[in-house]
Write an enzyme that holds these catalytic residues in place. Sequence first.
Site, short mmCIF file in Angstrom:
data_model
loop_
_atom_site.label_atom_id
_atom_site.label_comp_id
_atom_site.label_asym_id
_atom_site.label_seq_id
_atom_site.Cartn_x
_atom_site.Cartn_y
_atom_site.Cartn_z
N GLU A 301 55.96 -17.37 -25.51
CA GLU A 301 56.61 -17.47 -26.51
C GLU A 301 58.02 -16.78 -26.67
OE1 GLU A 301 55.73 -19.54 -28.64
OE2 GLU A 301 53.26 -19.72 -28.56
N ARG A 305 61.42 -19.37 -26.56
CA ARG A 305 62.31 -19.31 -27.95
C ARG A 305 63.49 -18.41 -27.50
NH1 ARG A 305 57.93 -19.74 -32.84
NH2 ARG A 305 56.41 -20.55 -31.61
N ASP A 434 49.00 -28.32 -22.48
CA ASP A 434 50.23 -29.14 -22.93
C ASP A 434 51.52 -28.91 -21.92
OD1 ASP A 434 50.57 -26.65 -24.21
OD2 ASP A 434 51.07 -27.73 -26.03
N GLU A 570 56.57 -32.14 -32.30
CA GLU A 570 56.23 -33.22 -31.12
C GLU A 570 56.50 -34.52 -31.23
OE1 GLU A 570 54.22 -30.57 -32.00
OE2 GLU A 570 54.73 -29.22 -30.45
N THR A 659 60.58 -26.54 -23.66
CA THR A 659 59.50 -26.86 -24.43
C THR A 659 59.85 -26.45 -25.78
OG1 THR A 659 57.14 -27.14 -24.79
CG2 THR A 659 57.98 -24.94 -24.01
C1 DMJ Z 1 56.62 -24.94 -29.80
O1 DMJ Z 1 56.72 -23.42 -29.73
C2 DMJ Z 1 56.66 -25.48 -28.53
O2 DMJ Z 1 57.07 -26.81 -28.55
C3 DMJ Z 1 55.37 -25.40 -27.76
O3 DMJ Z 1 55.56 -25.97 -26.41
C4 DMJ Z 1 54.32 -25.65 -28.59
N1 DMJ Z 1 54.19 -25.28 -29.82
C5 DMJ Z 1 55.62 -25.34 -30.53
C6 DMJ Z 1 55.85 -26.38 -31.48
O4 DMJ Z 1 54.81 -27.15 -31.85
#
Ligand code: DMJ
Length: 670
Positions: A301, A305, A434, A570, A659
């Site tokens: 995370e 981020r 994912d 998403e 992501t």
């Molecule tokens: C985000 O932190 C990122 O996209 C992660 O890959 C999946 N979850 C959240 C958003 O839903």
Amino acid sequence: MYSAVPAPQRRDFISVTLSPGEAAGAGGYNNSKAWRRRSCWRKWKQLSRLQRSVILFLFAFLAVCGVISYTNMGEQWKSLTNKSSEDLKPEPEIPGLKPANPAVLPAPQKADANLGDYKELSPQKHPKPVHVRRGPPNLQIRPPRREARLQTQDDAGRAKEEPHPADKEEKTEKSVISWRGAVIEPDQSTEPPSSKIKEPEKPSSLEGEDQKEPVPINERQMAVIEAFRHAWKGYKEFAWGHDELKPLSKSYSEWFGLGLTLIDALDTMWILGLKEEFEEARKWVATDLLFDKNVDVNLFESTIRILGGLLSTYHLSGDSLFLEKAKDIGNRLMPAFNTPSKIPYSDVNIGRGTAHPPRWTSDSTVAEVTSIQLEFRELSRLTRDEKFKKAVDEVMKHVHALSGKNDGLVPMFINTNSGQFTHLGVYTLGARADSYYEYLLKQWIQGGKQENELLEDYMRAIEGVKKHLLQRSQPKKLTFVGEFAHGHFSAKMDHLVCFLPGTLALGAHNGLTAHHMELAKALIETCYQMYAQVETGLSPEIVHFNLHAQKGRKDVEIKPADRHNLLRPETVESLFYLYRFTGDKKYQDWGWEILQNFNKYTRVSTGGYTSINNVQNPSNPEPRDKMESFFLGETLKYMFLLFSDDVDLINLDKYVFNTEAHPLPIWAPA
Ligand code: DMJ
């Protein structure tokens, strides 16, 4: 015989005829200097005044022409010699790393440059002519209202250096990709003509774009800006510098205590052109963002981020403050890799430099350990320190060689001691797996499409998805991606899986099979229906699809425990890719519906947006009192990009999104 030319009938031209006999003169041939001088003088005297004036004028004219052309040649020669000596300069080498393409990337700042040296959005010095960038200092947008109209030139100084001439070479690499002996023809049909793949020559914000007319923002984009400002208002008033806003209780929640929302939102503000907000946030980063804290953070995370957010903001703004912060957090996360298997632990104490797995297990999540690569690889490139890249590449190599996959599909857990997959037999494209799939493709793109193992794993996994996870619902026959557990198919699909249509479309755009684009189109329709078939028009966290037609039942079923909505990105993310690559306006319309429903059911009047507990109850969606950082980092950013018709607004041939929706530059092939 010599005779002077008879006096002309007409006095407006002269003619001089000399024959050898004449030239010899009466006295016969005498080539002495004195004779020649006397003879010329005599001839001159024989000419009329007009003839002499004309000859003198001609001489004078020729002399002037001679002087002018001599000066010009000198200039040309000078520039020629200068140019060739510049071209011959050797390109600096990055030890241990393949040189990145400065045409795509800004020249990395020296790692120790300007550490903590806060200059308030003041232009940096540039060795070359300045190119204006997109973002707050150079909005390519024209808001109709005055306060939204931001200046275009003032912060131009944040632009990057000129690329090395060697990297400007046309690359014609996009031809065929061989995958396991198969030849994959690049899919021409999936590319819009204006963004045909070629090696990017410069960051999207540099040259070329500067000459282009700024693309005006449209009403839908303005609505996104308004939504962002509303969310930011709540964050600023009640949660400034904290991780997440609690908009109803007008307070905040802490996860890592690192201003998560603020960092996640930095590049969104840049892209939306919110200069004031960006400047304020930058000040906080400069003065209050300190990583020397005794706090446990989740490796994944904080990588996607914080590290991702800082790196992309550095790239967009050119401001070395963000690179320094990125380097700091990157170094502090490195202890996570000190495990027997080199598969990183999930948690790191960034103040103490210690790392550990969750209390109840020594496993890490597969998606987490395989979705930190884009960020660490880029950090290595920028700092010229290989250790970051080495650590994450090792994880990918290890996972590549690991047994326990099912036609390319991976289990959800991996043990940090043994390095083996655990909890075998369960396969999903949702939570815990994912972004493994997403990062296979995106690393391959980031690295200039050279790392074949990544492509192999990606292609095989998509085949695995088709073979084991793809089904069609009833009554609408929606194609969806279910789960597979111990030999049994489950028609369950997380909203998280809706990243997949976008990733498939991105792969097709980058030359992979056209079938991926077809699948992407089918899946994004399904993701949209996950919103459209629900009472609030907002998707729940998880849906179950009906496999058998039953009177009065929709395709989508929702269990009570799954009917919350966390403002996730998403579907909007995939709508953005699909619109970029197909130009089909229906994707924009679908996104517009979703934005309106967020406004209707999740907007808090005093500022901010909230997650809700019940998407099936329009009269009381049960606000949860939390605005996730990804709502600003991802959801609103993708909305803004989706509504834009400017392919250069984060050009997908130049940037790859991590992501968490933070764009990082694509490297050129070595
Ligand atoms: C985000 O932190 C990122 O996209 C992660 O890959 C999946 N979850 C959240 C958003 O839903």
